[in-house]
Design a protein around this motif. Structure first.
Motif, mmCIF file in Angstrom:
data_model
loop_
_atom_site.group_PDB
_atom_site.id
_atom_site.type_symbol
_atom_site.label_atom_id
_atom_site.label_comp_id
_atom_site.label_asym_id
_atom_site.label_seq_id
_atom_site.Cartn_x
_atom_site.Cartn_y
_atom_site.Cartn_z
ATOM 1 N N THR A 4 99.400 -26.913 -37.627
ATOM 2 C CA THR A 4 98.746 -28.145 -38.034
ATOM 3 C C THR A 4 98.181 -28.809 -36.786
ATOM 4 O O THR A 4 98.915 -29.040 -35.818
ATOM 5 C CB THR A 4 99.748 -29.096 -38.720
ATOM 6 O OG1 THR A 4 100.324 -28.414 -39.842
ATOM 7 C CG2 THR A 4 99.062 -30.364 -39.186
ATOM 8 N N LEU A 5 96.887 -29.097 -36.805
ATOM 9 C CA LEU A 5 96.265 -29.748 -35.654
ATOM 10 C C LEU A 5 96.809 -31.168 -35.518
ATOM 11 O O LEU A 5 97.016 -31.863 -36.522
ATOM 12 C CB LEU A 5 94.752 -29.740 -35.795
ATOM 13 C CG LEU A 5 94.118 -28.347 -35.836
ATOM 14 C CD1 LEU A 5 92.608 -28.452 -36.039
ATOM 15 C CD2 LEU A 5 94.433 -27.559 -34.576
ATOM 16 N N VAL A 14 95.751 -19.595 -36.683
ATOM 17 C CA VAL A 14 95.289 -19.297 -35.331
ATOM 18 C C VAL A 14 94.907 -17.827 -35.254
ATOM 19 O O VAL A 14 95.615 -16.961 -35.766
ATOM 20 C CB VAL A 14 96.381 -19.641 -34.293
ATOM 21 C CG1 VAL A 14 95.924 -19.284 -32.884
ATOM 22 C CG2 VAL A 14 96.738 -21.122 -34.374
ATOM 23 N N LYS A 15 93.794 -17.569 -34.604
ATOM 24 C CA LYS A 15 93.274 -16.210 -34.494
ATOM 25 C C LYS A 15 93.238 -15.787 -33.034
ATOM 26 O O LYS A 15 93.257 -16.616 -32.135
ATOM 27 C CB LYS A 15 91.889 -16.140 -35.115
ATOM 28 C CG LYS A 15 91.934 -16.480 -36.590
ATOM 29 C CD LYS A 15 90.604 -16.387 -37.240
ATOM 30 C CE LYS A 15 90.819 -16.727 -38.712
ATOM 31 N NZ LYS A 15 89.655 -17.110 -39.380
ATOM 32 N N SER A 16 93.151 -14.488 -32.833
ATOM 33 C CA SER A 16 93.106 -13.929 -31.493
ATOM 34 C C SER A 16 91.682 -13.552 -31.113
ATOM 35 O O SER A 16 90.918 -13.054 -31.941
ATOM 36 C CB SER A 16 94.005 -12.686 -31.424
ATOM 37 O OG SER A 16 93.985 -12.141 -30.128
ATOM 38 N N LEU A 85 90.716 -29.375 -28.333
ATOM 39 C CA LEU A 85 91.397 -28.919 -27.122
ATOM 40 C C LEU A 85 92.695 -28.190 -27.455
ATOM 41 O O LEU A 85 93.018 -27.168 -26.840
ATOM 42 C CB LEU A 85 91.674 -30.098 -26.189
ATOM 43 C CG LEU A 85 90.423 -30.780 -25.630
ATOM 44 C CD1 LEU A 85 90.820 -31.991 -24.794
ATOM 45 C CD2 LEU A 85 89.582 -29.814 -24.819
ATOM 46 N N ALA A 86 93.432 -28.677 -28.432
ATOM 47 C CA ALA A 86 94.672 -28.011 -28.842
ATOM 48 C C ALA A 86 94.379 -26.634 -29.422
ATOM 49 O O ALA A 86 95.069 -25.655 -29.092
ATOM 50 C CB ALA A 86 95.423 -28.872 -29.857
ATOM 51 N N ILE A 107 102.704 -27.294 -29.643
ATOM 52 C CA ILE A 107 101.874 -28.146 -30.489
ATOM 53 C C ILE A 107 102.711 -29.119 -31.315
ATOM 54 O O ILE A 107 102.225 -30.134 -31.760
ATOM 55 C CB ILE A 107 100.948 -27.292 -31.394
ATOM 56 C CG1 ILE A 107 99.885 -28.150 -32.091
ATOM 57 C CG2 ILE A 107 101.704 -26.550 -32.444
ATOM 58 C CD1 ILE A 107 98.838 -28.686 -31.212
ATOM 59 N N ARG A 108 103.979 -28.763 -31.549
ATOM 60 C CA ARG A 108 104.882 -29.582 -32.366
ATOM 61 C C ARG A 108 104.304 -29.826 -33.752
ATOM 62 O O ARG A 108 104.284 -30.930 -34.265
ATOM 63 C CB ARG A 108 105.180 -30.908 -31.684
ATOM 64 C CG ARG A 108 105.844 -30.742 -30.357
ATOM 65 C CD ARG A 108 105.937 -32.064 -29.640
ATOM 66 N NE ARG A 108 106.114 -31.822 -28.235
ATOM 67 C CZ ARG A 108 107.151 -32.233 -27.541
ATOM 68 N NH1 ARG A 108 108.084 -32.930 -28.091
ATOM 69 N NH2 ARG A 108 107.240 -31.965 -26.265
#
Length: 118
Positions: A4-5, A14-16, A85-86, A107-108
Motif C-alpha cells: 500500500t502506497l 510491485v514488479k521487477s 518515490l516510495a 514501507i510499513r
C-alpha cells in the motif's frame, strides 16, 4: 508482492525491472553520483552547474519513466510525490532481490508479516 502506497493508500503489486533495465538503472545511478559530485566541486562555473542540473534532470526522468512503464495503470504525475518515490525505491529493491519482508517493513504498508526487530 502487494503493498500500500503511504500517501494515497493505493494498493500496488510491485514488479521487477528486466535485467536490461536493471543494468541501465545502475548506469543511471552511477552517472547521477558523478554529476552531483562534479556540480559541487570547487571551481565549477555557474554555466557548468546549470548544464549538470539539466543532465541530472534527464537522468532522473529516464529512471522514473523506466519504472513508471512497469505500472501503466498508475498516473505518476497525479500520484503524491511521496508515493512515487516510495514506489521507485521499492521497485529497485525488489528488482535487486531484497527480501520482501524487509521491503514491507521499510514501507510499513501493513500488507504482510513484519520481521522481528533485533
Amino acid at each position: 508482492m502487494r503493498v500500500t502506497l503511504p500517501a494515497s493508500g493505493t494498493e500496488v503489486d510491485v514488479k521487477s525491472l528486466s535485467r536490461t533495465n536493471a543494468k541501465r538503472l545502475g548506469e543511471i545511478n552511477s552517472k547521477i553520483a558523478v554529476k552531483l559530485a562534479a556540480a559541487k566541486a570547487d571551481g565549477v562555473t555557474e554555466e557548468e552547474r546549470k548544464s549538470a542540473a539539466e543532465e541530472l534532470k534527464a537522468l532522473l526522468d529516464e529512471k522514473e519513466a523506466m519504472i513508471a512503464a512497469l505500472y501503466p495503470d498508475l498516473d505518476f504525475e497525479a500520484l503524491p510525490n511521496r508515493d512515487v518515490l516510495a514506489l521507485i525505491a521499492m521497485t529497485v529493491d525488489y528488482s535487486l532481490n531484497v527480501p520482501e519482508a524487509e521491503i514491507k517493513n521499510w514501507i510499513r504498508s501493513g500488507n504482510g508479516e513484519q520481521t522481528q526487530a533485533a
